[in-house]
Write a protein that holds these residues in place. Sequence first.
Motif, PDB file in Angstrom:
ATOM      1  N   ILE A   1       2.979   1.445   6.968  1.00 20.15           N
ATOM      2  CA  ILE A   1       3.132   2.628   7.822  1.00 20.15           C
ATOM      3  C   ILE A   1       4.596   2.818   8.191  1.00 20.15           C
ATOM      4  N   THR A   2       5.266   1.754   8.592  1.00 14.95           N
ATOM      5  CA  THR A   2       6.672   1.888   8.985  1.00 14.95           C
ATOM      6  C   THR A   2       7.545   2.241   7.781  1.00 14.95           C
ATOM      7  N   ALA A   3       7.229   1.691   6.610  1.00 11.61           N
ATOM      8  CA  ALA A   3       7.985   2.050   5.402  1.00 11.61           C
ATOM      9  C   ALA A   3       7.769   3.518   5.055  1.00 11.61           C
ATOM     10  N   ALA A   4       6.535   3.990   5.172  1.00 14.35           N
ATOM     11  CA  ALA A   4       6.244   5.397   4.879  1.00 14.35           C
ATOM     12  C   ALA A   4       6.950   6.316   5.870  1.00 14.35           C
ATOM     13  N   ALA A   5       6.998   5.911   7.138  1.00  9.82           N
ATOM     14  CA  ALA A   5       7.648   6.730   8.166  1.00  9.82           C
ATOM     15  C   ALA A   5       9.156   6.807   7.952  1.00  9.82           C
ATOM     16  N   SER A   6       9.727   5.758   7.371  1.00 10.00           N
ATOM     17  CA  SER A   6      11.175   5.750   7.144  1.00 10.00           C
ATOM     18  C   SER A   6      11.560   6.593   5.927  1.00 10.00           C
TER      19      SER A   6
END
Length: 197
Positions: free
Chosen positions: A107-112
């Motif tokens: 999720i954090t990778a996708a948000a970045s």
Amino acid sequence: MDQVRVAAWASDPIALAGLIDHLQARPEVQVLPGPRRGEAAVLVFAAGRVTPELKAALRAAASETPAAIVLVAGYVDADELPELAACHVVAVLPREAIAGDRLVRSITAAASGKETSLRDLLGQAESLQHTAGGAALSPREVDVLRLMAEGWDTAEIAGKLCYSERTVKNVIYGMTNRLKLRNRPHAVAYALRAGVI
């Protein structure tokens, strides 16, 4: 640390409640209610496999918002990946990822805005297919296997799960026959290797 705004979708209400509960317990994410999913940076979809219902929900989400989508599934056919990528799917994870840190990392990778290629998605789908042995087991079969692994006999399993002995025998027979397993210990060993018990 900024929280990632996330909205969730699942193929059934119980899975959705579990997914939301898990995400709400994580400080890295802020779970938005369904009507506010247009404000989310990442959408998390959970399903056993890619169905027409899931595809319709992905297309609807992709038309509403440019948010990246993380798909948690038991099985994904590689032929479906181009259509999934067109719907903003940037990661395909196994169902076991819900319980660990892998989902939040995705999720954090996708948000970045980390780019995911079709080749990356293909690799993720292939790893799902290699672990799909566990996906081949129904929740009822997993419950029976867990009790078998603990040494319970048929009558005890039936009593514990509120099934008849005939139902337990049918579950075991159907599973061992479908998966070409020799006996109960072989079934337990299969489930252990698949990581479902």
